[in-house]
Design an enzyme around this catalytic site. Structure first.
Site, PDB file in Angstrom:
ATOM      1  N   LYS A   1    -100.722 -56.381 -35.856  1.00 60.87           N
ATOM      2  CA  LYS A   1    -100.836 -56.681 -37.289  1.00 60.87           C
ATOM      3  C   LYS A   1    -100.868 -58.191 -37.524  1.00 60.87           C
ATOM      4  O   LYS A   1    -100.083 -58.920 -36.914  1.00 60.87           O
ATOM      5  CB  LYS A   1     -99.626 -56.067 -38.016  1.00 60.87           C
TER       6      LYS A   1
ATOM      7  N   HIS B   1    -100.540 -61.275 -44.126  1.00 58.96           N
ATOM      8  CA  HIS B   1     -99.126 -61.124 -44.496  1.00 58.96           C
ATOM      9  C   HIS B   1     -98.962 -61.155 -46.018  1.00 58.96           C
ATOM     10  O   HIS B   1     -98.011 -61.731 -46.556  1.00 58.96           O
ATOM     11  CB  HIS B   1     -98.301 -62.237 -43.840  1.00 58.96           C
TER      12      HIS B   1
ATOM     13  N   THR C   1     -96.177 -57.745 -35.073  1.00 57.84           N
ATOM     14  CA  THR C   1     -96.693 -58.713 -36.044  1.00 57.84           C
ATOM     15  C   THR C   1     -97.025 -60.023 -35.344  1.00 57.84           C
ATOM     16  O   THR C   1     -96.190 -60.584 -34.633  1.00 57.84           O
ATOM     17  CB  THR C   1     -95.657 -58.959 -37.164  1.00 57.84           C
TER      18      THR C   1
ATOM     19  N   TYR D   1     -90.895 -58.009 -34.628  1.00 52.13           N
ATOM     20  CA  TYR D   1     -91.063 -59.461 -34.566  1.00 52.13           C
ATOM     21  C   TYR D   1     -90.603 -59.885 -33.192  1.00 52.13           C
ATOM     22  O   TYR D   1     -89.519 -59.463 -32.749  1.00 52.13           O
ATOM     23  CB  TYR D   1     -90.190 -60.160 -35.603  1.00 52.13           C
TER      24      TYR D   1
HETATM   25  C1  GLV Z   1     -91.442 -61.107 -44.078  1.00 52.50           C
HETATM   26  O1  GLV Z   1     -92.146 -60.486 -43.348  1.00 52.50           O
HETATM   27  C2  GLV Z   1     -91.866 -61.693 -45.286  1.00 52.50           C
HETATM   28  O2  GLV Z   1     -93.070 -61.820 -45.512  1.00 52.50           O
HETATM   29  O3  GLV Z   1     -91.001 -62.062 -46.090  1.00 52.50           O
END
Ligand code: GLV
Length: 388
Positions: A252, A276, A156, A130
């Site tokens: 990603k 996600h 990400t 991140y």
């Molecule tokens: C973290 O990446 C989440 O989706 O909680």
């Protein structure tokens, strides 16, 4: 030992074993959860094409991901707070993945640190980054991943700000869990989980505590984490991070064909078509629905992978048929981890491989690398009902 026939059986057991706040953390999407549900449901609109009288005696699910041989087209996705689903969860998952022959991805927001996993896992793993506002911390994380011999960096892109998940708000989720009376009562009913946690020193975000500036205790950690995801992340910064890392580079969180082209321009070795797990932009399309246009947009310029909604080997076959070279699984392996620890992750992988293998056979395919559009039936309007 309960009988586990499918991923859903692992989920049933997982729900019994793990405190509600961590079950809820995993098993939810943001806001109305439309995208979270669509990820799973949209797979069901695609049907498989049964073929017969073909030699299916020499089947194999193995393939490659960014040049590395894998036992099947699956990698373990990065999972925040994974070590709260079972004691030392990231270590257990990394070991299961290594033994099975698929890649494991460690999240920045993991409980076990990069160094913890590197010391415990027999194989190199991937590190998910991140981008945080604290650039020194990000530089140090990249350096730590390099030192730990991580074999790819997974950046990400879809979490520069956090989509709200209502259950986390209601449960007052924190890592480690806040010891309110309801939480303590809940944990008392999950003795295996509780004893596991009491037996490990790894109960907080160990990539961060003691590493980020001015974060040495939990109160400082929550203040730090709330404001740290970098809203300024742009393609120029993505390229800078790629240059800094120099190794295999995976982007990603791509859900749009134009972004996919830009990710290829930025030099990604692979992109993960991902929303996600429906945890960020609620109302976005499911990953399987956008996959074909993204695959067409990038062609052979980068590998296209997909996550979101994969609960069966049939889903893996469908993703490959619609243009993915491989897939990532998140919840499917977390269910196994919470249900049965390392053996549960292995079980999840075995279930998916067996389902993929038998489904390939019944579709008349010998080799996972040969799966293509001719093996599925897709509704005519599957991609076409939305216009910008
Ligand atoms: C973290 O990446 C989440 O989706 O909680």
């Amino acid at each position: 030992m309960p009988v586990i026939a499918c991923i859903d059986d692992l989920k049933t057991l997982y729900r019994r074993k793990v405190p509600k706040m961590f079950y809820d953390y995993c098993e939810q999407g943001s806001y109305s959860e439309q995208t979270f549900h669509d990820n799973v449901q949209d797979f069901r609109q695609i049907r498989l094409r049964q073929r017969v009288a073909r030699d299916i005696s020499l089947r194999t699910t193995d393939t490659t991901m960014i040049g590395t041989k894998v036992a099947m087209p699956v990698a373990l996705a990065p999972i925040g707070s994974c070590g709260m689903q079972a004691a030392d969860g990231e270590i257990k998952a990394a070991r299961a993945a290594a033994a099975f022959g698929v890649p494991f991805t460690l999240s920045t927001m993991s409980v076990c640190s990069i160094e913890d996993v590197a010391a415990a896992s027999p194989d190199p793993f991937w590190f998910q980054l991140y981008v945080m506002r604290d650039e020194d911390f990000v530089d140090a994380l990249i350096e730590r991943a390099r030192k730990a011999r991580c074999s790819a960096l997974v950046l990400t892109l879809d979490l520069q700000i956090l989509g709200q998940r209502h259950k986390d708000v209601r449960n007052g989720l924190s890592t480690p869990p806040r010891l309110t009376l309801p939480n303590m009562i809940d944990m008392a009913f999950r003795p295996e989980w509780s004893f596991g946690m009491l037996g490990t020193p790894r109960r907080t975000f160990r990539n961060i505590v003691g590493h980020a500036r001015n974060v040495s205790n939990l109160e400082q950690l929550s203040t730090w984490a709330n404001g740290q995801f970098d809203p300024k992340l742009d393609w120029a910064k993505v390229v800078r991070i790629r240059d800094q890392w120099q190794g295999k580079f995976i982007l990603k969180g791509v859900l749009d064909a134009e972004d996919a082209r830009m990710a290829a321009d930025a030099g990604a070795d692979a992109i993960v078509v991902s929303n996600h797990g429906g945890r960020q932009l609620d109302g976005a399309l499911s990953t399987i629905r956008v996959l074909p246009q993204i695959a067409r947009a990038v062609g052979d310029r980068t590998e296209v992978w997909l996550d979101g909604g994969i609960r069966t080997g049939q889903d893996i076959l469908k993703a490959l048929a619609l243009g993915a070279k491989s897939t990532l699984i998140g919840r499917s392996y977390v269910y196994g981890l919470g249900a049965m620890g390392q053996a549960g992750v292995t079980k999840a992988l075995e279930v998916l491989q067996s389902e993929l293998d038998i489904t390939m056979a019944l579709c008349g395919v010998q080799n996972a690398r040969d799966i293509g559009p001719e093996h599925v039936l897709v509704p005519q309007d599957f991609e076409g009902r939305w216009r910008t």
